[in-house]
Scaffold this motif. Structure first.
Motif, PDB file in Angstrom:
ATOM      1  N   GLU A 108      41.343  49.065  44.207  1.00  0.00           N
ATOM      2  CA  GLU A 108      41.179  47.629  44.351  1.00  0.00           C
ATOM      3  C   GLU A 108      41.203  47.183  45.810  1.00  0.00           C
ATOM      4  O   GLU A 108      40.521  46.222  46.179  1.00  0.00           O
ATOM      5  CB  GLU A 108      42.244  46.898  43.536  1.00  0.00           C
ATOM      6  N   LEU A 115      34.035  43.331  48.987  1.00  0.00           N
ATOM      7  CA  LEU A 115      33.636  41.967  48.647  1.00  0.00           C
ATOM      8  C   LEU A 115      33.681  41.055  49.873  1.00  0.00           C
ATOM      9  O   LEU A 115      32.787  40.233  50.079  1.00  0.00           O
ATOM     10  CB  LEU A 115      34.538  41.411  47.548  1.00  0.00           C
ATOM     11  N   ILE A 152      39.252  35.593  47.235  1.00  0.00           N
ATOM     12  CA  ILE A 152      38.410  36.792  47.315  1.00  0.00           C
ATOM     13  C   ILE A 152      37.993  37.054  48.751  1.00  0.00           C
ATOM     14  O   ILE A 152      38.143  38.182  49.263  1.00  0.00           O
ATOM     15  CB  ILE A 152      37.176  36.653  46.407  1.00  0.00           C
ATOM     16  N   LEU A 158      41.332  39.867  43.625  1.00  0.00           N
ATOM     17  CA  LEU A 158      40.008  40.138  43.075  1.00  0.00           C
ATOM     18  C   LEU A 158      39.596  39.034  42.090  1.00  0.00           C
ATOM     19  O   LEU A 158      40.438  38.274  41.611  1.00  0.00           O
ATOM     20  CB  LEU A 158      40.009  41.483  42.353  1.00  0.00           C
ATOM     21  N   PRO A 159      38.309  38.959  41.781  1.00  0.00           N
ATOM     22  CA  PRO A 159      37.871  38.039  40.726  1.00  0.00           C
ATOM     23  C   PRO A 159      38.636  38.289  39.429  1.00  0.00           C
ATOM     24  O   PRO A 159      39.098  39.409  39.161  1.00  0.00           O
ATOM     25  CB  PRO A 159      36.385  38.369  40.569  1.00  0.00           C
ATOM     26  N   GLN A 162      34.890  40.458  35.164  1.00  0.00           N
ATOM     27  CA  GLN A 162      33.626  40.973  35.656  1.00  0.00           C
ATOM     28  C   GLN A 162      32.571  39.883  35.785  1.00  0.00           C
ATOM     29  O   GLN A 162      31.724  39.928  36.694  1.00  0.00           O
ATOM     30  CB  GLN A 162      33.112  42.100  34.754  1.00  0.00           C
ATOM     31  N   TYR A 165      33.228  38.242  38.993  1.00  0.00           N
ATOM     32  CA  TYR A 165      32.907  39.236  40.026  1.00  0.00           C
ATOM     33  C   TYR A 165      31.407  39.253  40.318  1.00  0.00           C
ATOM     34  O   TYR A 165      30.982  39.160  41.475  1.00  0.00           O
ATOM     35  CB  TYR A 165      33.385  40.594  39.516  1.00  0.00           C
ATOM     36  N   TRP A 182      27.750  48.174  42.231  1.00  0.00           N
ATOM     37  CA  TRP A 182      28.878  47.249  42.250  1.00  0.00           C
ATOM     38  C   TRP A 182      29.608  47.261  40.905  1.00  0.00           C
ATOM     39  O   TRP A 182      30.852  47.176  40.869  1.00  0.00           O
ATOM     40  CB  TRP A 182      28.400  45.838  42.570  1.00  0.00           C
ATOM     41  N   TRP A 186      33.522  48.281  40.297  1.00  0.00           N
ATOM     42  CA  TRP A 186      34.481  47.446  39.563  1.00  0.00           C
ATOM     43  C   TRP A 186      35.259  48.274  38.548  1.00  0.00           C
ATOM     44  O   TRP A 186      36.490  48.224  38.489  1.00  0.00           O
ATOM     45  CB  TRP A 186      33.736  46.311  38.885  1.00  0.00           C
TER      46      TRP A 186
END
Length: 209
Positions: A108, A115, A152, A158-159, A162, A165, A182, A186
């Motif tokens: 992560e 990102l 972010i 993180l988002p 998904q 994201y 990507w 994830w």
């Protein structure tokens, strides 16, 4: 180097200004007053946009300037490439991220850096612009809340899922056809460390919504 600061000239800002000036010359004008009429921007704003020095102009002003001179979409593509380079140079953050490409994301922390780098490579647009590009979940609901976008880009969190994201990546102008690596990143990051994020500067026991 400049006399006052001792810093080297901002080469990418110079390149952007040279392109904008040459575009008017190649197309035989228009004059500043006519360009202002076409774009709805003031003459002073247009002149600042086309300068070879100073702050990098706003993205929308650069696009309006070009479209006020020519309807060739290639000119917009070319100027946006130069604009992003100038913004990267001006902010100076991309090189400090040491971000891996999506294929090399392991966890992560890597994904947070990747990102943030995607955001910087797109010229670090205003968060409201990022949010608008990311799309809506309904008539009055954005997929990417501004608070989440801020966390972010600052590598705090993180988002949430998904969908958010991929919306963030869309907001960074990454096309749908390029999302494969990507998506793999994830899943790989969440499989390796499903609950790890960079410590926030605020009290993590009471996260903001």
């Amino acid at each position: 180097m400049t006399v006052r600061s001792g810093r080297p000239p901002a080469r990418e800002r110079i390149a952007l200004g040279v392109f904008l000036h040459s575009l008017r010359w190649v197309n035989g004008g228009p004059g500043w007053a006519e360009l202002a009429r076409r774009t709805g921007l003031s003459v002073s704003t247009l002149q600042r946009t086309a300068r070879r020095t100073g702050p990098v102009p706003r993205e929308e002003n650069v696009i309006a300037y070009v479209q006020g001179i020519t309807d060739d979409p290639r000119a917009v593509t070319d100027v946006m490439r130069l604009w992003r380079r100038a913004r990267i140079e001006e902010r100076g953050r991309l090189r400090t991220l040491a971000a891996p490409a999506p294929a090399y994301v392991r966890n992560e922390a890597d994904l947070l850096a990747a990102l943030a780098a995607a955001y910087e490579k797109d010229g670090a647009p205003p968060l409201r612009t990022l949010q608008r590009r990311a799309g809506r979940a309904g008539d009055d609901v954005f997929v990417l809340p501004l608070a989440n976008a801020s966390r972010i880009v600052n590598r705090i969190r993180l988002p949430t899922d998904q969908r958010q994201y991929e919306a963030f990546l869309t907001g960074c102008n990454i096309p749908h056809r390029a999302l494969g690596p990507w998506r793999e990143a994830w899943h790989r990051a969440h499989t390796t460390h499903p609950a790890t994020t960079r410590p926030a500067t605020t009290d993590s026991r009471h996260p903001h919504p």
